[in-house]
Structure formats: C-alpha cells, structure tokens
Design a protein around this motif. Structure first.
Motif, PDB file in Angstrom:
ATOM      1  N   ALA A 222      13.237   9.019  61.339  1.00  0.00           N
ATOM      2  CA  ALA A 222      12.270   7.951  61.093  1.00  0.00           C
ATOM      3  C   ALA A 222      11.494   7.671  62.372  1.00  0.00           C
ATOM      4  N   CYS A 223      10.189   7.460  62.205  1.00  0.00           N
ATOM      5  CA  CYS A 223       9.280   7.249  63.334  1.00  0.00           C
ATOM      6  C   CYS A 223       8.446   5.994  63.127  1.00  0.00           C
ATOM      7  N   VAL A 224       7.982   5.438  64.236  1.00  0.00           N
ATOM      8  CA  VAL A 224       6.901   4.456  64.215  1.00  0.00           C
ATOM      9  C   VAL A 224       5.658   5.273  64.489  1.00  0.00           C
ATOM     10  N   GLY A 225       4.846   5.472  63.463  1.00  0.00           N
ATOM     11  CA  GLY A 225       3.741   6.416  63.604  1.00  0.00           C
ATOM     12  C   GLY A 225       4.331   7.797  63.828  1.00  0.00           C
TER      13      GLY A 225
ATOM     14  N   LYS B  14      20.701  -4.695  61.808  1.00  0.00           N
ATOM     15  CA  LYS B  14      20.037  -5.303  62.974  1.00  0.00           C
ATOM     16  C   LYS B  14      19.728  -4.262  64.046  1.00  0.00           C
ATOM     17  N   LEU B  15      20.633  -3.305  64.265  1.00  0.00           N
ATOM     18  CA  LEU B  15      20.365  -2.237  65.231  1.00  0.00           C
ATOM     19  C   LEU B  15      19.161  -1.401  64.805  1.00  0.00           C
ATOM     20  N   ILE B  16      19.108  -1.045  63.538  1.00  0.00           N
ATOM     21  CA  ILE B  16      17.985  -0.247  63.036  1.00  0.00           C
ATOM     22  C   ILE B  16      16.682  -1.023  63.197  1.00  0.00           C
ATOM     23  N   GLU B  17      16.694  -2.287  62.801  1.00  0.00           N
ATOM     24  CA  GLU B  17      15.485  -3.107  62.931  1.00  0.00           C
ATOM     25  C   GLU B  17      15.084  -3.284  64.392  1.00  0.00           C
ATOM     26  N   ALA B  18      16.064  -3.439  65.273  1.00  0.00           N
ATOM     27  CA  ALA B  18      15.768  -3.577  66.700  1.00  0.00           C
ATOM     28  C   ALA B  18      15.172  -2.295  67.270  1.00  0.00           C
ATOM     29  N   ALA B  19      15.683  -1.145  66.829  1.00  0.00           N
ATOM     30  CA  ALA B  19      15.141   0.136  67.297  1.00  0.00           C
ATOM     31  C   ALA B  19      13.697   0.293  66.841  1.00  0.00           C
ATOM     32  N   HIS B  20      13.419  -0.105  65.611  1.00  0.00           N
ATOM     33  CA  HIS B  20      12.054  -0.037  65.077  1.00  0.00           C
ATOM     34  C   HIS B  20      11.122  -0.944  65.879  1.00  0.00           C
ATOM     35  N   LEU B  21      11.528  -2.184  66.088  1.00  0.00           N
ATOM     36  CA  LEU B  21      10.706  -3.129  66.840  1.00  0.00           C
ATOM     37  C   LEU B  21      10.489  -2.659  68.278  1.00  0.00           C
ATOM     38  N   ASP B  22      11.548  -2.167  68.904  1.00  0.00           N
ATOM     39  CA  ASP B  22      11.436  -1.655  70.271  1.00  0.00           C
ATOM     40  C   ASP B  22      10.422  -0.515  70.337  1.00  0.00           C
TER      41      ASP B  22
ATOM     42  N   ALA C   8      14.857   6.612  64.958  1.00  0.00           N
ATOM     43  CA  ALA C   8      16.211   6.728  64.419  1.00  0.00           C
ATOM     44  C   ALA C   8      16.311   7.930  63.485  1.00  0.00           C
ATOM     45  N   TYR C   9      17.553   8.305  63.174  1.00  0.00           N
ATOM     46  CA  TYR C   9      17.801   9.428  62.279  1.00  0.00           C
ATOM     47  C   TYR C   9      19.143   9.250  61.596  1.00  0.00           C
ATOM     48  N   VAL C  10      19.370  10.051  60.557  1.00  0.00           N
ATOM     49  CA  VAL C  10      20.697  10.175  59.957  1.00  0.00           C
ATOM     50  C   VAL C  10      21.054  11.653  59.948  1.00  0.00           C
ATOM     51  N   ASN C  11      22.339  11.934  60.006  1.00  0.00           N
ATOM     52  CA  ASN C  11      22.813  13.304  59.870  1.00  0.00           C
ATOM     53  C   ASN C  11      24.220  13.277  59.293  1.00  0.00           C
ATOM     54  N   ALA C  12      24.487  14.178  58.361  1.00  0.00           N
ATOM     55  CA  ALA C  12      25.795  14.259  57.713  1.00  0.00           C
ATOM     56  C   ALA C  12      26.572  15.432  58.287  1.00  0.00           C
ATOM     57  N   PHE C  13      27.822  15.185  58.583  1.00  0.00           N
ATOM     58  CA  PHE C  13      28.728  16.203  59.093  1.00  0.00           C
ATOM     59  C   PHE C  13      29.845  16.408  58.071  1.00  0.00           C
ATOM     60  N   THR C  14      30.904  17.077  58.440  1.00  0.00           N
ATOM     61  CA  THR C  14      31.986  17.377  57.511  1.00  0.00           C
ATOM     62  C   THR C  14      32.711  16.117  57.037  1.00  0.00           C
ATOM     63  N   ALA C  15      32.962  15.181  57.948  1.00  0.00           N
ATOM     64  CA  ALA C  15      33.758  14.009  57.595  1.00  0.00           C
ATOM     65  C   ALA C  15      33.088  12.685  57.949  1.00  0.00           C
ATOM     66  N   HIS C  16      31.859  12.728  58.457  1.00  0.00           N
ATOM     67  CA  HIS C  16      31.192  11.478  58.825  1.00  0.00           C
ATOM     68  C   HIS C  16      29.677  11.645  58.794  1.00  0.00           C
TER      69      HIS C  16
ATOM     70  N   ARG D 267      13.439   3.424  56.383  1.00  0.00           N
ATOM     71  CA  ARG D 267      12.165   3.483  55.655  1.00  0.00           C
ATOM     72  C   ARG D 267      11.614   2.081  55.395  1.00  0.00           C
ATOM     73  N   GLY D 268      12.489   1.138  55.183  1.00  0.00           N
ATOM     74  CA  GLY D 268      12.077  -0.219  54.847  1.00  0.00           C
ATOM     75  C   GLY D 268      11.690  -1.090  56.029  1.00  0.00           C
ATOM     76  N   CYS D 269      11.695  -0.547  57.220  1.00  0.00           N
ATOM     77  CA  CYS D 269      11.402  -1.356  58.409  1.00  0.00           C
ATOM     78  C   CYS D 269       9.940  -1.795  58.503  1.00  0.00           C
TER      79      CYS D 269
END
Length: 137
Positions: free
Chosen positions: A57-60, A116-124, A65-73, A40-42
């Motif tokens: 999360a989207c650019v426009g 850095k990965l999240i920021e790079a994905a946003h910039l890309d 990127a996304y997050v998802n919760a599973f049983t143990a991770h 969200r902060g990108c």
C-alpha cells in the motif's frame, strides 16, 4: 528525512493484489486480506501494487505498508517502521528502516493497536510526501 520507496506503477485498485489474495486461501489469507483492507481504507490517496511478490500500500507512489503470508504466519509490515512510535510494542525486526507485526492464527492481536499503527504509517507517509513536494517547489 528517510529515503522513500517510490512505485510509480501503483494504482487505485490493482487486480494483481486481488489475484494474490485468491492464491492465499485459508486462515493466513484471511488475515492478510483483513489487514490489507485496513490499509486500503486509510484514504483516497492510497494506491497499491505487488512489490517483491506481496501486496503493498502506498500514499500516491510512496510505500507505507504491506502484507505477506508465510507458512505459519502473516506479516503486516511498515516501510519506515523503525521510525514509528509503537506504544503497544507490536513491531518486530532490526532492519535499518522496516519493521513488521507477525500475526498467527493461533494468537490474538490487539486489533485496535494494529489499526492505529497502519493509520499512523499512512499519515506519516502523507506528511513525508507533502514535505518532499514542498521542498521541490
């Protein structure tokens, strides 16, 4: 250029994402919320929605990127992760486009490297969206 996943219903702040977070309490929920807040902060162009039942999360309207919760991770995923540089070797997966970072409460992640990965994905995605807009005009 890879095909982008577009979600015209993405909004600046989706109450459904907040509800998802409230429905995922505990350590895994906290992990998911922490990393979605980084997304969200990108930038001011970040929009969000629930896609396939998880915060995205989207650019426009173009998902990055996304997050998802599973049983143990928790997965922090990237829609075009297969094309991303990953110098710290955090990304997992063998899909044609997507990759993810698997986070567990019992193990530490290099927070700087994941940020850095999240920021790079946003910039890309910003670059890809602009290139598509330029080619359409």
């Amino acid at each position: 250029m890879s095909r982008l996943m577009r979600f015209p219903t993405a909004v600046e702040h989706d109450p459904a994402v907040d509800a998802w977070m409230q429905n995922h309490p505990g350590e895994l929920g906290a992990i998911a919320q922490r990393w979605f807040e980084v997304m969200r902060g990108c930038g001011d162009d970040v929009r969000e929605l629930l896609h396939d039942g998880h915060p995205t999360a989207c650019v426009g309207d173009a998902a990055f990127a996304y997050v998802n919760a599973f049983t143990a991770h928790v997965n922090v995923g990237f829609f075009l992760g297969a094309e991303m540089a990953d110098p710290d070797r955090l990304l997992e997966g063998t899909g044609r486009f997507m990759r993810h970072v698997k986070l567990r409460p019992s193990s530490l992640v290099d927070a700087s490297a994941l940020t850095k990965l999240i920021e790079a994905a946003h910039l890309d995605m910003q670059v890809r969206v602009q290139a598509m807009a330029d080619s359409d005009s």
